[in-house]
Design an enzyme around this catalytic site. Sequence first.
Site, PDB file in Angstrom:
ATOM      1  N   PRO A   2       0.805  -1.202   0.000  1.00 55.05           N
ATOM      2  CA  PRO A   2       0.000   0.000   0.000  1.00 55.05           C
ATOM      3  C   PRO A   2       0.848   1.266   0.000  1.00 55.05           C
ATOM      4  O   PRO A   2       1.983   1.256   0.444  1.00 55.05           O
ATOM      5  CB  PRO A   2      -0.800  -0.132   1.295  1.00 55.05           C
ATOM      6  CG  PRO A   2       0.094  -0.893   2.203  1.00 55.05           C
ATOM      7  CD  PRO A   2       0.842  -1.855   1.319  1.00 55.05           C
ATOM      8  N   GLU A   3       0.259   2.359  -0.506  1.00 54.35           N
ATOM      9  CA  GLU A   3       0.916   3.651  -0.530  1.00 54.35           C
ATOM     10  C   GLU A   3       0.293   4.551   0.540  1.00 54.35           C
ATOM     11  O   GLU A   3      -0.498   4.092   1.359  1.00 54.35           O
ATOM     12  CB  GLU A   3       0.808   4.251  -1.937  1.00 54.35           C
ATOM     13  CG  GLU A   3       1.406   3.330  -3.010  1.00 54.35           C
ATOM     14  CD  GLU A   3       1.287   3.860  -4.425  1.00 54.35           C
ATOM     15  OE1 GLU A   3       1.172   5.099  -4.589  1.00 54.35           O
ATOM     16  OE2 GLU A   3       1.295   3.069  -5.374  1.00 54.35           O
ATOM     17  N   HIS A  93      -1.401 -17.513   7.160  1.00 50.51           N
ATOM     18  CA  HIS A  93      -0.545 -16.354   6.909  1.00 50.51           C
ATOM     19  C   HIS A  93      -0.687 -15.269   7.986  1.00 50.51           C
ATOM     20  O   HIS A  93      -0.286 -14.126   7.764  1.00 50.51           O
ATOM     21  CB  HIS A  93      -0.805 -15.741   5.530  1.00 50.51           C
ATOM     22  CG  HIS A  93      -0.670 -16.695   4.391  1.00 50.51           C
ATOM     23  ND1 HIS A  93       0.519 -17.349   4.113  1.00 50.51           N
ATOM     24  CD2 HIS A  93      -1.578 -17.131   3.474  1.00 50.51           C
ATOM     25  CE1 HIS A  93       0.346 -18.126   3.060  1.00 50.51           C
ATOM     26  NE2 HIS A  93      -0.918 -18.020   2.659  1.00 50.51           N
ATOM     27  N   ARG A 112       2.753 -12.315   1.589  1.00 50.73           N
ATOM     28  CA  ARG A 112       4.091 -12.243   0.985  1.00 50.73           C
ATOM     29  C   ARG A 112       5.211 -12.259   2.025  1.00 50.73           C
ATOM     30  O   ARG A 112       6.382 -12.430   1.681  1.00 50.73           O
ATOM     31  CB  ARG A 112       4.195 -10.974   0.129  1.00 50.73           C
ATOM     32  CG  ARG A 112       3.167 -10.876  -0.995  1.00 50.73           C
ATOM     33  CD  ARG A 112       3.394 -11.914  -2.096  1.00 50.73           C
ATOM     34  NE  ARG A 112       4.606 -11.626  -2.824  1.00 50.73           N
ATOM     35  CZ  ARG A 112       4.671 -10.816  -3.874  1.00 50.73           C
ATOM     36  NH1 ARG A 112       3.580 -10.182  -4.308  1.00 50.73           N
ATOM     37  NH2 ARG A 112       5.799 -10.615  -4.507  1.00 50.73           N
ATOM     38  N   ARG A 155      18.057  18.751  -9.724  1.00 52.17           N
ATOM     39  CA  ARG A 155      18.429  17.357  -9.974  1.00 52.17           C
ATOM     40  C   ARG A 155      18.198  16.993 -11.441  1.00 52.17           C
ATOM     41  O   ARG A 155      17.216  17.415 -12.051  1.00 52.17           O
ATOM     42  CB  ARG A 155      17.619  16.419  -9.089  1.00 52.17           C
ATOM     43  CG  ARG A 155      17.807  16.640  -7.582  1.00 52.17           C
ATOM     44  CD  ARG A 155      16.809  15.790  -6.826  1.00 52.17           C
ATOM     45  NE  ARG A 155      16.760  16.092  -5.408  1.00 52.17           N
ATOM     46  CZ  ARG A 155      17.203  15.284  -4.458  1.00 52.17           C
ATOM     47  NH1 ARG A 155      17.751  14.131  -4.783  1.00 52.17           N
ATOM     48  NH2 ARG A 155      17.098  15.616  -3.191  1.00 52.17           N
TER      49      ARG A 155
END
Length: 322
Positions: A2-3, A93, A112, A155
Site C-alpha cells: 500500500p501507498e 498467513h 508475501r 536534480r
Amino acid sequence: MPELPEVETVRRTLNSLITGKTVRSVTVRLPRILQKPDDPAAFAAMLEGRTFLGAERRGKFLRLVLDGLVLVSHLRMEGRYGLYRDEEPVETHTHVIFHFTDGTALRYKDVRQFGTMHLFAPGEEFLSPPLKKLGLEPLDDAFTPDAFRKALGKRTTKIKPLLLNQEVIVGLGNIYVDEALHLAGIHPERTADTLSGPEKSRLYEAIRATLQSAVEAGGSSVKSYVNGQGEMGMFQHQLRAYGRTGEPCDRCASPIVKFTVGGRGTHVCLRCQKPPKGASQAATANAASAAAASAGPRRKRANAVKLRLDGEGAGGGERPAN
C-alpha cells in the site's frame, strides 16, 4: 502497495479499533517479521501490559503508539491488520497476534511475508532506520510549494523515479505518481531540472489533490488491499492513467500507453504528457502501437453497439416489454 492513502486509511481504522486496549500477551508465528528486537520472547515481553494510545503515520509506515513504546510497522506489499475475537480461528498467513485483556486480538496477516516491525522508546524512532531519512510529508502543512521546489532542486534525475524516492517525498508509489504526473501533464521521463516554475506548481497541486482524493476514497484496492475492517478502497474507480492501458485519456481521448521508466510500469497519455527529447522513443512507440491495437476492438464493439441502438431507434418500432 500500500501507498500513503492506504496506510492513512489503515491508521484511521486502527485508531478507532485499538486505542485504549491493553496487551495481555503476544504470539509471534513468523519471527523474521520482527526487526527490533528480533527475538520473539523479548518483543512479547516489551509489549505485555502496555496500552495502545493511538495510531499515527510517517510516510508508508504506521506508528502504533503505546504507553512508553512506539511500534513502527511497514505493511510492504500485502500486510494487513484486523481485529478479531480471541477465540476466532486464526487464518493462514497470520504472523503476529496481539492478545488484548478484553478478549479481542489484533492480528497481522501477510501473504508475501515482507512486512516489518520495530519497537522504539518514544522519539527514538525518528533517529534510527527505517524512519530516519524519510523526506517531506505531502499532506502536511510543511509541504509547501517552496519546500517542494527545494526538494526537486536542480536534480537531473527523471521526475518519476525522483518522486518515488522516499528520501525526497514520502508515501508516493507507482499508482499515485502516475496519477499525479498525468493530472499535471508532465511526462515521467522529464528530468527535474527541466521543469519550469509553472510545471512545478502544477505538479505540487496534482500530488496534493491526488492524495487527498485517494484518502477520501479510502485508498485503492487494485490488488489485495483492505483496511483494518476488511473494507476495500474505492479510488481505483477514479484512476485516470494507472492500469488503463489502451483506454482513452479522459482529457483528449488518446489511448493511455504503458512502458517502463526506472524499472516500473508507467502509464502515460502521450498527447497530454509530451515526451522529452531523448526519451525512450522505441518503448514509447511500441507502447503507443500496442495501445492503439488493443483500443481498436473496443472501438469496434462500441460502434457496433451504437449502430444497433441507433437502428432500433430509427426503425420506429416499439421494443418488446420485459
